[in-house]
Scaffold this active site. Structure first.
Site, PDB file in Angstrom:
ATOM      1  N   PRO A  78       0.820  -1.212   0.000  1.00  0.00           N
ATOM      2  CG  PRO A  78      -0.941  -1.606   1.467  1.00  0.00           C
ATOM      3  CD  PRO A  78       0.370  -2.180   1.005  1.00  0.00           C
ATOM      4  CB  CYS A  79       1.590   3.379  -2.551  1.00  0.00           C
ATOM      5  SG  CYS A  79       0.127   3.349  -3.618  1.00  0.00           S
ATOM      6  CD  GLN A  80      -3.513   3.571   0.367  1.00  0.00           C
ATOM      7  OE1 GLN A  80      -2.472   2.993   0.659  1.00  0.00           O
ATOM      8  NE2 GLN A  80      -4.612   2.930   0.013  1.00  0.00           N
ATOM      9  CG  ASN A 117       4.704   1.870  -3.769  1.00  0.00           C
ATOM     10  OD1 ASN A 117       3.962   2.828  -3.673  1.00  0.00           O
ATOM     11  ND2 ASN A 117       4.943   1.046  -2.751  1.00  0.00           N
TER      12      ASN A 117
END
Length: 368
Positions: A78-80, A117
């Site tokens: 996850p790259c938030q 990513n």
């Protein structure tokens, strides 16, 4: 899907709905483990690739002894926290999940791993920590190659930049060379266009809802699975929204709106956010398909059909879930589980299948 004679085992982490697996599996990569924490995304993955190897749960809780050996490990932590649209918080706990990816690599001992990513991941403090792990740390046996690849350069009808990291313990593996180009270039094909993916679909969907369908995955009942035209549903915009759409030509956006149709938030912001309330172009790739592509105020998501001379020959709506999935290069046979919002999130978070396929084809040349 067509299978090939050579085959390798593969683990897909943070698998989402399976965009990376959809690109890898037809080229001989057989998934033996997939991990995804979101129930509906995991159900979508299981509907397409099998429930037997799919783990719905938190990767932090995946026991070491349930991690099989594999030739390849792929995934997009996850790259938030790294995203331009996220908090950009270097301490965001989601940014630490790449360490769980490395834990699986340590255990599975793949020949190659691939991390996918957002573009700005390469400028984050955690990316430097990742490089440090290859210098005497958890992945000291792997040589890293990394860079930003544009999905359109690999046959996807979408201008979506993604950071790709390839780790190899069988010798350095460069990033795949582009197969397509915006400009005419020797040996390269022209970029694929929005028209190449969504032309011919009904311009006016006859429903605004998904069908009534339910299925059980992991002991839970979820909506779906839904196929093909099930995802081709519309919305019910307000009359003022329709007026706004009608003023936007292909490639245009909020700056094409007359003053009387501008909301205050845009009237008071004369610069920036240039792609919002934007209309796609038939003859070009789309911009990035995000998780809220069904909201025109979030990006360039209006249908590309717009005739400057004939208002009756304009399609004044946002793209449908099916059109978004096709622009993400998902095959027509793909199945989906979840609510409308959940499926949109799966589509927007996915790796474009064509980009994954290009990476898979490239790795085949090096794998033993």
């Amino acid at each position: 899907m067509t299978r090939v004679s050579d085959s390798w085992t593969m683990i897909d982490l943070f698998a989402g709905c399976g965009g990376m697996t959809a690109g890898f599996q037809p080229l001989g990569f057989n998934p033996v483990l997939a991990v995804e924490w979101n129930l509906h995304a995991a159900a979508t993955y299981a509907a397409n690739f099998g429930e037997d190897h799919t783990v719905w749960g938190d990767i932090n809780e995946l026991p070491d002894d349930e991690i099989p050996e594999a030739d390849v490990v792929i995934g997009g932590p996850p790259c938030q926290g790294f995203s331009n649209l996220g908090s950009r918080d270097v301490d965001d706990p989601r940014n630490k999940l790449w360490k769980q990816f490395l834990r699986v690599v340590e255990r599975a001992r793949p020949q190659v791993f691939v991390i996918e990513n957002v573009e700005r991941f390469r400028k984050s403090p955690d990316f430097q920590l990742l490089l440090n792990e290859a210098d005497g740390g958890m992945i000291k046996d792997y040589q890293l190659t990394h860079g930003v690849l544009l999905a359109a350069d690999y046959g996807v009808a979408q201008r979506r930049p993604r950071t790709i990291v390839i780790g190899s313990r069988i010798g350095e593996i460069p990033l795949p060379a582009p197969s397509h180009s915006k400009e005419l270039a020797l040996g390269l094909k022209p970029w694929n266009t929005v028209q190449s993916r969504i032309a011919g679909l009904p311009e006016h969907p006859d429903t605004t809802e998904l069908p009534e369908a339910r299925a059980e995955f992991f002991g839970e009942v979820v909506p779906g699975p839904f196929k093909w035209l099930d995802l081709h549903f519309g919305r019910q915009p307000q009359p003022k929204s329709l007026q706004r759409y009608d003023h936007i030509p292909p490639g245009g956006g909020r700056f094409n709106l007359p003053d009387e149709l501008l909301p205050n938030c845009w009237r008071n912001k004369p610069t920036g956010t240039t792609d919002v309330m934007g209309r796609m172009r038939w003859d070009a790739p789309s911009l990035t398909i995000r998780t809220e592509f069904f909201k025109p105020e979030k990006g360039q998501y209006l249908h590309p059909q717009w005739d400057p001379e004939d208002p009756s020959n304009r399609v004044n709506r946002v793209i449908t879930h099916l059109e978004a999935a096709l622009l993400q290069d998902f095959p027509e046979t793909f199945q989906w589980c979840g609510s409308k919002t959940e499926i949109a999130r799966q589509i927007g978070n996915a790796v474009p299948v064509g980009l994954a396929r290009a990476i898979a084809a490239h790795l085949r040349r090096y794998l033993k």
